[in-house]
Design an enzyme around this catalytic site. Sequence first.
Site, PDB file in Angstrom:
ATOM      1  N   PRO A   1      -5.559 -20.530  -8.033  1.00  0.00           N
ATOM      2  CA  PRO A   1      -4.633 -19.883  -6.528  1.00  0.00           C
ATOM      3  C   PRO A   1      -3.339 -19.588  -7.584  1.00  0.00           C
ATOM      4  O   PRO A   1      -2.637 -20.470  -8.032  1.00  0.00           O
ATOM      5  CB  PRO A   1      -4.553 -20.944  -5.803  1.00  0.00           C
ATOM      6  CG  PRO A   1      -4.921 -22.128  -6.635  1.00  0.00           C
ATOM      7  CD  PRO A   1      -5.720 -22.005  -7.749  1.00  0.00           C
TER       8      PRO A   1
ATOM      9  N   CYS B   1       0.057 -17.532  -5.672  1.00  0.00           N
ATOM     10  CA  CYS B   1       0.880 -16.758  -4.828  1.00  0.00           C
ATOM     11  C   CYS B   1       1.282 -15.597  -5.127  1.00  0.00           C
ATOM     12  O   CYS B   1       2.044 -15.472  -6.120  1.00  0.00           O
ATOM     13  CB  CYS B   1       1.848 -17.828  -4.108  1.00  0.00           C
ATOM     14  SG  CYS B   1       1.432 -18.981  -2.872  1.00  0.00           S
TER      15      CYS B   1
ATOM     16  N   ALA C   1      -2.892 -19.877  -2.333  1.00  0.00           N
ATOM     17  CA  ALA C   1      -2.512 -20.745  -1.241  1.00  0.00           C
ATOM     18  C   ALA C   1      -2.253 -19.935  -0.063  1.00  0.00           C
ATOM     19  O   ALA C   1      -1.393 -19.036   0.273  1.00  0.00           O
ATOM     20  CB  ALA C   1      -0.932 -21.339  -1.419  1.00  0.00           C
TER      21      ALA C   1
ATOM     22  N   GLN D   1      -7.700 -21.058  -1.368  1.00  0.00           N
ATOM     23  CA  GLN D   1      -6.948 -22.729  -1.163  1.00  0.00           C
ATOM     24  C   GLN D   1      -6.321 -22.481   0.143  1.00  0.00           C
ATOM     25  O   GLN D   1      -5.490 -21.634   0.259  1.00  0.00           O
ATOM     26  CB  GLN D   1      -5.856 -22.394  -2.214  1.00  0.00           C
ATOM     27  CG  GLN D   1      -5.211 -23.864  -2.393  1.00  0.00           C
ATOM     28  CD  GLN D   1      -4.355 -23.930  -3.464  1.00  0.00           C
ATOM     29  OE1 GLN D   1      -3.462 -22.968  -3.708  1.00  0.00           O
ATOM     30  NE2 GLN D   1      -4.171 -24.949  -4.401  1.00  0.00           N
TER      31      GLN D   1
ATOM     32  N   TYR E   1       3.530 -30.083  -2.143  1.00  0.00           N
ATOM     33  CA  TYR E   1       3.283 -29.667  -0.692  1.00  0.00           C
ATOM     34  C   TYR E   1       2.758 -30.818   0.151  1.00  0.00           C
ATOM     35  O   TYR E   1       2.746 -31.910  -0.366  1.00  0.00           O
ATOM     36  CB  TYR E   1       2.358 -28.491  -0.799  1.00  0.00           C
ATOM     37  CG  TYR E   1       3.048 -27.429  -1.755  1.00  0.00           C
ATOM     38  CD1 TYR E   1       4.400 -27.020  -1.270  1.00  0.00           C
ATOM     39  CD2 TYR E   1       2.657 -26.943  -2.846  1.00  0.00           C
ATOM     40  CE1 TYR E   1       4.842 -25.756  -1.901  1.00  0.00           C
ATOM     41  CE2 TYR E   1       3.195 -25.956  -3.842  1.00  0.00           C
ATOM     42  CZ  TYR E   1       4.346 -25.436  -3.123  1.00  0.00           C
ATOM     43  OH  TYR E   1       4.980 -24.494  -3.723  1.00  0.00           O
TER      44      TYR E   1
ATOM     45  N   ARG F   1      -1.873 -17.516 -15.550  1.00  0.00           N
ATOM     46  CA  ARG F   1      -0.842 -16.243 -16.132  1.00  0.00           C
ATOM     47  C   ARG F   1      -1.625 -15.345 -17.092  1.00  0.00           C
ATOM     48  O   ARG F   1      -1.237 -14.187 -17.148  1.00  0.00           O
ATOM     49  CB  ARG F   1       0.451 -16.919 -16.622  1.00  0.00           C
ATOM     50  CG  ARG F   1       1.290 -17.324 -15.307  1.00  0.00           C
ATOM     51  CD  ARG F   1       2.292 -18.248 -15.917  1.00  0.00           C
ATOM     52  NE  ARG F   1       1.610 -19.708 -16.420  1.00  0.00           N
ATOM     53  CZ  ARG F   1       2.537 -20.692 -17.124  1.00  0.00           C
ATOM     54  NH1 ARG F   1       3.783 -20.459 -17.030  1.00  0.00           N
ATOM     55  NH2 ARG F   1       1.884 -21.704 -17.318  1.00  0.00           N
TER      56      ARG F   1
HETATM   57  C1  FNR Z   1       0.956 -20.471  -9.079  1.00  0.00           C
HETATM   58  N1  FNR Z   1       0.390 -21.552  -9.102  1.00  0.00           N
HETATM   59  C2  FNR Z   1      -0.161 -22.080  -7.765  1.00  0.00           C
HETATM   60  N2  FNR Z   1      -0.859 -23.079  -7.808  1.00  0.00           N
HETATM   61  C3  FNR Z   1      -1.441 -23.575  -6.518  1.00  0.00           C
HETATM   62  O1  FNR Z   1      -1.858 -24.647  -6.426  1.00  0.00           O
HETATM   63  N3  FNR Z   1      -1.441 -22.516  -5.485  1.00  0.00           N
HETATM   64  C4  FNR Z   1      -0.560 -21.477  -5.552  1.00  0.00           C
HETATM   65  O2  FNR Z   1      -0.846 -20.570  -4.582  1.00  0.00           O
HETATM   66  C5  FNR Z   1      -0.001 -21.208  -6.719  1.00  0.00           C
HETATM   67  N4  FNR Z   1       0.848 -20.018  -7.051  1.00  0.00           N
HETATM   68  C6  FNR Z   1       1.179 -19.542  -8.272  1.00  0.00           C
HETATM   69  C7  FNR Z   1       1.907 -18.391  -8.400  1.00  0.00           C
HETATM   70  C8  FNR Z   1       2.010 -17.681  -9.682  1.00  0.00           C
HETATM   71  C9  FNR Z   1       2.716 -16.572  -9.838  1.00  0.00           C
HETATM   72  C10 FNR Z   1       1.775 -18.648 -10.622  1.00  0.00           C
HETATM   73  C11 FNR Z   1       1.970 -18.235 -12.101  1.00  0.00           C
HETATM   74  C12 FNR Z   1       1.372 -19.879 -10.594  1.00  0.00           C
HETATM   75  C13 FNR Z   1      -0.195 -22.434 -10.338  1.00  0.00           C
HETATM   76  C14 FNR Z   1      -1.441 -21.915 -10.899  1.00  0.00           C
HETATM   77  O3  FNR Z   1      -2.366 -22.060 -10.111  1.00  0.00           O
HETATM   78  C15 FNR Z   1      -1.428 -22.653 -12.384  1.00  0.00           C
HETATM   79  O4  FNR Z   1      -1.843 -23.860 -11.911  1.00  0.00           O
HETATM   80  C16 FNR Z   1      -0.438 -22.494 -13.358  1.00  0.00           C
HETATM   81  O5  FNR Z   1       0.025 -21.176 -13.309  1.00  0.00           O
HETATM   82  C17 FNR Z   1      -0.905 -22.851 -14.643  1.00  0.00           C
HETATM   83  O6  FNR Z   1      -1.918 -22.208 -15.392  1.00  0.00           O
HETATM   84  P1  FNR Z   1      -1.540 -21.089 -16.283  1.00  0.00           P
HETATM   85  O7  FNR Z   1      -0.659 -20.179 -15.519  1.00  0.00           O
HETATM   86  O8  FNR Z   1      -0.712 -21.653 -17.629  1.00  0.00           O
HETATM   87  O9  FNR Z   1      -2.869 -20.485 -16.775  1.00  0.00           O
END
Ligand code: FNR
Length: 359
Positions: free
Chosen positions: A23, A25, A62, A104, A186, A329
């Site tokens: 997830p 956002c 989320a 989520q 959260y 990412r």
């Molecule tokens: C996130 N992450 C995140 N996690 C989550 O539980 N709910 C969410 O809505 C979000 N939103 C979110 C937005 C953006 C722009 C980023 C970059 C990250 C965290 C994401 O799910 C993930 O756990 C982390 O980005 C680590 O993984 P990567 O990016 O290293 O592969």
Amino acid sequence: MSALFEPYTLRDVTIPNRVWMPPMCQYSAAPEGPSAGAPGDWHFAHYAARATGGTGLIVVEATAVSPEGRISPYDLGLWNDTQVEAFRRITDFLRGQGTVPAVQLAHSGRKASTDRPWKGGAPLGPEAHGWRPLAPSAVAFDEGHPVPHELTVEELQRIVGEFTDAARRALAAGFEIAELHGAHGYLIHEFLSPHSNHRTDAYGGSYENRVRFALEVVDAVRAVWPDDKPLFFRISATDWLEADGWTADETVRFAAELHAHGIDLLDVSTGGNAPAVRIPTGPGYQVPFAARVKAETPMAVAAVGLITETGQAEKIIANGEADAVLVGRELLRNPSWARHAARELDAPVHVPDQYHRSV
Ligand code: FNR
């Protein structure tokens, strides 16, 4: 044979591979008005691209169970039927590409009512569509953040009901899997961690009391989420605090309990509840937490965090450290990451008919 591109079945849902999108956002919904919290063109294009790119499962960002449960006024929500209809367009398209649609379900607790990250992410007052955040205890997340309203037991029960209503709507919107957001500081995580939970009633203090709210949400949602569909839980396996934090040992204990309460897979992240901690990041830095849960409990797990390379992802699955990897990412950089990885591994992957000449 590639382990990363082996299908994976949970309950009656088969996911075509182990490359999943976590997830993330987008903070791109209307803050108010009739379409508040509903996905629009940006969300459609964003999720559609990762589905045409071969991603096996997409966890939609989320999505708040109530307006107060949004991180920012621009978050998605599932508190009304307009939102349900708008999500259908996305779930239908994902399913058409063979991607399993998940969502989520979230309540942001004391970290609510902030601006979009690219605008600085500061707490917002009522003049900027903001509101007073809710939390287990009247303790602000950080300097400059408002002191949240301490939830009464009656209000807690109302929020459990909001999670169940949102789960029913997620089902009506066409999602195959729901994930409960129990991570990143959260609301649910705020109850788990003694760092944010200072309550002295049945919801605070001992481990059993701190996990009570989370288990009430899990039980209520599991009761309305169909038996043939999986339910996930995202956890922060550690607060990365020396003292007074949620710990990896507690995560292992809790994972076994979540499994007994009908959670099918733990999505293992870390951190987010204490702003000042130093997190030792690096490639796959959270994988050991997932691997430990998998080794010590009957729970299936997904690993996340700086998983960016094909070989790295393949090894995590082949070594049995996790059942799936979530690529975040890197999927923002390259929506077709799964297709590229499948080419490298000479493994089968979904390619849209329209793109057959690029196989
Ligand atoms: C996130 N992450 C995140 N996690 C989550 O539980 N709910 C969410 O809505 C979000 N939103 C979110 C937005 C953006 C722009 C980023 C970059 C990250 C965290 C994401 O799910 C993930 O756990 C982390 O980005 C680590 O993984 P990567 O990016 O290293 O592969």
